[in-house]
Design an enzyme around this catalytic site. Structure first.
Site, PDB file in Angstrom:
ATOM      1  N   GLU A 156       0.810  -1.221   0.000  1.00 57.71           N
ATOM      2  CA  GLU A 156       0.000   0.000   0.000  1.00 57.71           C
ATOM      3  C   GLU A 156       0.839   1.265   0.000  1.00 57.71           C
ATOM      4  O   GLU A 156       0.425   2.298  -0.513  1.00 57.71           O
ATOM      5  CB  GLU A 156      -0.957   0.002   1.196  1.00 57.71           C
ATOM      6  CG  GLU A 156      -2.059  -1.051   1.113  1.00 57.71           C
ATOM      7  CD  GLU A 156      -1.652  -2.386   1.709  1.00 57.71           C
ATOM      8  OE1 GLU A 156      -0.462  -2.549   2.096  1.00 57.71           O
ATOM      9  OE2 GLU A 156      -2.519  -3.274   1.797  1.00 57.71           O
ATOM     10  N   PHE A 192     -12.031  -6.865  13.383  1.00 56.57           N
ATOM     11  CA  PHE A 192     -10.930  -7.343  12.547  1.00 56.57           C
ATOM     12  C   PHE A 192     -10.538  -6.277  11.524  1.00 56.57           C
ATOM     13  O   PHE A 192     -11.387  -5.722  10.838  1.00 56.57           O
ATOM     14  CB  PHE A 192     -11.339  -8.634  11.831  1.00 56.57           C
ATOM     15  CG  PHE A 192     -10.272  -9.154  10.899  1.00 56.57           C
ATOM     16  CD1 PHE A 192      -9.038  -9.575  11.396  1.00 56.57           C
ATOM     17  CD2 PHE A 192     -10.488  -9.205   9.534  1.00 56.57           C
ATOM     18  CE1 PHE A 192      -8.044 -10.034  10.540  1.00 56.57           C
ATOM     19  CE2 PHE A 192      -9.502  -9.666   8.673  1.00 56.57           C
ATOM     20  CZ  PHE A 192      -8.280 -10.078   9.168  1.00 56.57           C
ATOM     21  N   GLN A 193      -9.260  -5.998  11.431  1.00 57.31           N
ATOM     22  CA  GLN A 193      -8.701  -5.002  10.519  1.00 57.31           C
ATOM     23  C   GLN A 193      -9.303  -3.613  10.731  1.00 57.31           C
ATOM     24  O   GLN A 193      -9.476  -2.844   9.790  1.00 57.31           O
ATOM     25  CB  GLN A 193      -8.829  -5.449   9.052  1.00 57.31           C
ATOM     26  CG  GLN A 193      -7.915  -6.631   8.752  1.00 57.31           C
ATOM     27  CD  GLN A 193      -7.742  -6.913   7.271  1.00 57.31           C
ATOM     28  OE1 GLN A 193      -8.641  -6.653   6.476  1.00 57.31           O
ATOM     29  NE2 GLN A 193      -6.595  -7.465   6.901  1.00 57.31           N
ATOM     30  N   LYS A 220     -17.691  -0.244   5.239  1.00 53.32           N
ATOM     31  CA  LYS A 220     -18.209  -1.254   4.311  1.00 53.32           C
ATOM     32  C   LYS A 220     -19.730  -1.180   4.157  1.00 53.32           C
ATOM     33  O   LYS A 220     -20.250  -1.354   3.059  1.00 53.32           O
ATOM     34  CB  LYS A 220     -17.795  -2.640   4.819  1.00 53.32           C
ATOM     35  CG  LYS A 220     -17.985  -3.733   3.786  1.00 53.32           C
ATOM     36  CD  LYS A 220     -17.322  -5.038   4.249  1.00 53.32           C
ATOM     37  CE  LYS A 220     -17.377  -6.084   3.133  1.00 53.32           C
ATOM     38  NZ  LYS A 220     -16.707  -7.332   3.530  1.00 53.32           N
ATOM     39  N   MET A 275      24.408   7.967   3.292  1.00 47.64           N
ATOM     40  CA  MET A 275      24.383   9.256   3.980  1.00 47.64           C
ATOM     41  C   MET A 275      24.671   9.075   5.465  1.00 47.64           C
ATOM     42  O   MET A 275      25.372   9.875   6.086  1.00 47.64           O
ATOM     43  CB  MET A 275      23.036   9.957   3.768  1.00 47.64           C
ATOM     44  CG  MET A 275      22.993  11.376   4.281  1.00 47.64           C
ATOM     45  SD  MET A 275      24.217  12.444   3.478  1.00 47.64           S
ATOM     46  CE  MET A 275      23.234  13.159   2.161  1.00 47.64           C
TER      47      MET A 275
END
Lengths: 572, 194
Positions: free
Chosen positions: A49, A111-112, A161, A479
């Site tokens: 993502e 969930f999630q 949803k 760096m």
């Protein structure tokens, strides 16, 4: 017309003129992925993502249109927080849509589930949690309006949803109603007059040009203003290309790794005209010691930037293009004042002298000797069209790219400036190539950065997005290694990566790319030519470069820009 | 007419609870009445490193808007920055910084104090002096209420403490700008004369 919330969301994106979006589906966003099958919007399936977010940024940088990314809830939403923070720092307009658990489950640790509107409050310009399907067109219209107007920035729409599955009566709002959001684009005429007066009085003026000039699409009118006034220009890391490097009045990049002339011109100037720049610490060094004799005209669309770090003598709130146009108009309206303006010939002469005396420098020992990264960038620059879009990650390679490339066109340089996000280059290059398919897009990347987001090369291969990657492999987090060498007594802690683990050529091939390895200077030119001829798939060229090469000039953190270190030989 | 307490000349911008370390400023912020607005404001203060001294939120006469009265500890330069940052919040409509001399302020206090038979009369007397009310009565305790400008509430709280405070809650200030006492025309004239 009855639509589901999911259909209304996709239709709203179409109404906004979205032609491409970057994303990855999952549970909570599932309903929205169904109408995508029937939509003309091209969806690019990413492998992580974070990639979707940076692609949206690259697309926005290259095209000036908002980039769109869509992912599911929970971990997908948190994975896209980094691109949001990146876009917030660099004022990039992106619209991110996240799935969310059903409204009845919000707050139950479902969930999630992640509180993504809460999490992203400080890294978005605004965000919305949709709680009624009838609000969808309004929210989308507001989100695009907020992302693209005023100081551009990222926005997020959190989309539960059940809202996606609900029914709504389709409409499209004629306008947005945001009583608290009225960005001001026109500068105040009195302030513009005061700015012109200061410009005419100054004997050592400098235009300090930042990313706001690019966001305002103001490069052309800036060129007109520079021609008119003869005032030299520095372009910050975010503004490379806003004014052509080949122009005799262009001094290049200022700041921590800026060149001597750009840094010292600002230090010794008596007037800084800051155009869409924000006195970032990487530009000013120690703020107390920055440009101590300069008066400041500060033009910015965001009023909060004026006086945030340096108090301006003339603050101008406005869009850079509109304000520069007004300045040009005001100058032309008073030919007498223009005739009698202070003579800056000596100043420009002094700067020319510095440019000759203190150029950027490195030494490529011999064609078969150890390969210098700067040499690779110069060769690449000379072997590609001048409108090539260059995209970089963060670190030494980024600084060398900014220093040694010649940016002669706006929107040809894309990088992560404010947040300094390693791994930015590959996904952002993909987004830029999607937005500008006819242009050559080269990502200049480091080995540390490459390992963070290389999987998006699979996306590029699958979607036939033929970007090119110049991987400067110095086997270190370069760096950090440089700082440990210079400021920690050469005590190297956790910076070694290995030159051949992973095998970048095999890895790139496995991801569907053409790939080459270059180990000495002789092979650089011919290999770049081979890479430039491949346009049916992504190309990765791994350049094995000198691990010990450091970025110079350098102003160490926290000291005044007067203490610029020009090279390994130390302080001047 | 009842006898009631009027606070002295002490500037109401110095809250006696925090003797003059920081300057207090009162921001009256008109916001859209939407979910999460308070979180956005509180988060902005936290992110930019400013302290909220007190905060009061309630809907206005127009249900679309709420007014948040924030008393903030800052010097004037960062106050400008925090005001500008607040303005960037999409839900913020209007911000006024209220000068204590040019505004009316009010705060409410409820406190439960020890008040056995011997002390009860004294507590009731004090409450009456401050135009307060007794809103709950226990065997040896009273819960009292008072409203007024913050310095009056400070004084009340201090005097109550001699009886022994069991619990105390203040609302934080709410404030509005003072009304014009002369017409604009007159004001302009005096301005020119000055």
């Amino acid at each position: 017309m009855k639509l589901t919330g999911a259909q209304a969301l996709i239709k709203s994106l179409e109404m906004q003129g979205v032609d491409v979006m970057f994303g990855l589906p999952g549970g909570a966003i599932l309903p929205v992925y169904d109408p995508i099958l029937d939509s003309p919007i091209r969806h690019i399936l990413v492998r992580h993502e974070q990639g979707a977010g940076h692609m949206a940024e690259g697309y926005a940088h290259a095209t000036g249109r908002p980039g769109v990314a869509m992912v599911t809830s929970g971990p997908a939403a948190t994975n896209i927080v980094t691109p949001l923070a990146d876009a917030y720092m660099d004022s990039v307009p992106i619209v991110v849509i996240t799935g969310q658990v059903a409204t009845a489950s919000i707050g139950t640790d479902a969930f999630q589930e992640a509180d993504i509107t809460g999490i992203t409050m400080s890294v978005t310009k605004h965000n919305w949690l949709v709680t009624d399907a009838n609000d969808i067109p309004n929210v989308v219209a507001e989100a695009f309006h907020v992302a693209t107007t005023g100081r551009p920035g990222p926005v997020l729409i959190d989309f539960p949803k059940d809202i996606a599955n609900a029914q709504m009566d389709w409409y499209w709002p004629g306008s947005v109603d945001l009583p608290g959001y009225k960005p001001n684009s026109r500068g105040h005429s009195k302030m513009i007059a005061a700015a012109v007066k200061m410009m005419f009085e100054a004997s050592r003026p400098v235009f300090y040009v930042g990313g706001g000039v690019l966001n305002a699409r103001a490069s052309e009118v800036l060129a007109e203003l520079v021609e008119l006034t003869g005032i030299p220009v520095v372009t910050t890391l975010m503004a490379r290309g806003a004014f052509p490097d080949d122009h005799p009045l262009c001094l290049g990049m200022p700041g921590m790794h800026g060149n001597y002339t750009a840094v010292t011109a600002m230090q010794q100037s008596d007037l800084l005209i800051a155009l869409g720049s924000r006195f970032d610490d990487r530009v000013t060094g120690k703020l107390d010691g920055f440009a101590p004799h300069a008066r400041v005209v500060h033009v910015d669309i965001d009023p909060a930037e004026l006086g945030k770090l340096r108090r301006p003598d003339v603050p101008i709130v406005g869009d850079c293009r509109s304000v520069i146009e007004d300045i040009v108009r005001a100058i032309k309206a008073d030919p007498d004042a223009y005739q009698h303006r202070a003579d800056i010939t000596d100043w420009v002469g002094t700067l020319k002298g510095w440019q000759e005396k203190y150029p950027l420098k490195y030494e490529q020992p011999s064609l078969s000797g150890v390969l210098k990264p700067q040499y690779v960038i110069e060769k690449l620059r000379d072997a590609t069209p001048s409108d090539t879009i260059v995209v970089s990650g963060v670190g030494q390679h980024q600084m060398w790219a900014s220093q040694y490339w010649k940016f002669n066109h706006p929107y040809t340089w894309i990088n992560s400036g404010g947040l300094g996000t390693m791994g930015f280059a590959i996904p952002a290059a993909i987004g830029a190539k999607v937005g500008k398919p006819d242009r050559t897009v080269w990502a200049i990347d480091g080995d540390g950065c490459f390992q963070m987001t290389a999987q998006e090369l699979v996306t590029a291969s699958m979607e036939q997005i033929p970007i090119k990657v110049a991987l400067l492999n110095n086997s270190y987090l370069g760096m950090v290694r440089q700082w440990q060498e210079m400021f920690y007594g050469e005590r190297y802690s956790e910076v070694y990566l290995s030159p051949d683990l992973p095998d970048y050529v095999k890895w790139s091939e496995a991801m569907g790319c053409a790939s080459f390895r270059v180990e000495n200077a002789e092979e650089v030119g011919p290999t770049i030519e081979k890479a430039n001829e491949i346009n049916d798939r992504p190309v990765v060229v791994e350049f094995r470069t000198d691990s010990s090469e450091k970025v110079f000039p350098m102003v160490p953190a926290g000291v005044s820009n007067d203490n610029i270190i020009l090279g390994p030989e130390g302080l001047i | 007419m009842s006898i009631s307490y009027i606070p002295g000349n002490g500037s109401s911008s110095d809250l006696s609870g925090t003797p003059g370390i920081m300057h207090h400023h009162v921001l009256s912020v008109l916001v859209e009445n939407r979910a999460g607005v308070l979180a956005r404001i509180a988060q902005l203060f936290s992110r930019r490193g400013y302290n909220i001294f007190s905060l009061a939120v309630a809907p206005t006469d127009e249900s679309r808007f709420s007014r948040i009265t924030i008393v903030v500890d800052v010097d004037s330069a960062p106050l400008e920055q925090i005001t500008k940052q607040l303005h960037k919040l999409i839900n913020v409509i209007k911000i006024s910084e209220l000068d204590p001399a040019e505004s009316v302020e009010c705060e409410l206090l409820v406190a439960t104090v020890n008040a056995d038979i011997s002390a009860r009369g004294h507590v009731m007397e004090l409450v009456a002096l401050f135009d307060g009310k007794i809103i709950d009565v226990g065997v040896d305790k009273l819960t009292v209420l008072a409203t007024g400008e913050p310095s009056k509430i400070d004084d009340f709280s201090e005097l109550l403490s001699s009886f022994g405070i069991v619990e105390l809650q203040r609302t934080g200030r709410v404030a509005l700008a003072k009304l014009e006492r002369q017409s604009n025309k007159l004001k302009n004239t005096t301005g020119r004369a000055g």
